[in-house]
Design an enzyme around this catalytic site. Sequence first.
Site: not given
Ligand code: AMP
Length: 285
Positions: A178, A152, A186, A33-34, A37, A189, A155, A31
Amino acid sequence: MRVLRTIPGIRTALRPARRADRAIGLVPTMGALHEGHLSLLRAAREETHEVVASLFVNPSQFDDADDLAAYPRDEDRDVEVAREAGVDILFVPPPRLMYPPGFSTQVRVEGPLTETLEGAHRGSEHFHGVTTIVTKLLNIVQPDVAFFGQKDAQQALVIRKLVRDLDMDVRIEICPTVREPDGLALSSRNARLRGDDRKRALALRRALDVAEEAAANGERDADAIAHLARVEMEQLQVEPEYIALVNPEDLAPVHVVRGDALAVVAARVGEVRLIDNTVISGSDD
Ligand code: AMP
């Protein structure tokens, strides 16, 4: 877009797509979301017929109770963002659905992949939490393709290994990081960066730029490159938890940069722990 909160609800909703052989895409998120995502959701929209996104702040992957408590949550906003992004089904399970009383199974990728870097600093339990929840989400949704971010990087490698080791019938797609216009990756946090910390957070991207430049200028010694990157971060008074050059496939330490190396960095900026990475090239052509 349908917002569903139960496992039978998801299975029933996906039955018609599965019967019609329509490709199902899954984008797991926590969540807040940016655009990062959204890039995953766009990839899912382009490549699959039925886009499922999940919204779940997974307690078992947090090594720090304060970080879990402070994690940004705004379901109403996320529902709107997901709707606009063309999500078909938003899965928002309550924690007791994912971890009912008596829950006692864990899915672990063991070895260096989960023990180094983030595993060394946050503990391997972080990744065991990730692989357990991702396995559950893959079992519940049974997507054809699941989308994750290169942001990540460790991950992403752990999840690829999970899927390979357990013969899961899903394609894992990793989407590029991104960034903000100034280069900051992005992250949900980032919203917690206060005052000057937003500027200081650029230290991570700068360190990666310096590493990239040094390699482009012919430096091949990984320690020398990491040292330059560390000095760059210190200019912004940011102390890295780690800055390292590793093999992009297995995260083994790289000593001499030949071919591609993954430069990875983690640092606490104010209250917020940030990570970033980039692939740097040590080839001479
Ligand atoms: P999170 O909500 O932080 O667990 O991220 C969900 C998914 O979005 C994960 O697969 C992250 O690697 C991906 N994600 C988070 N930030 C970015 C970003 N800046 N650019 C691309 N993917 C991202």
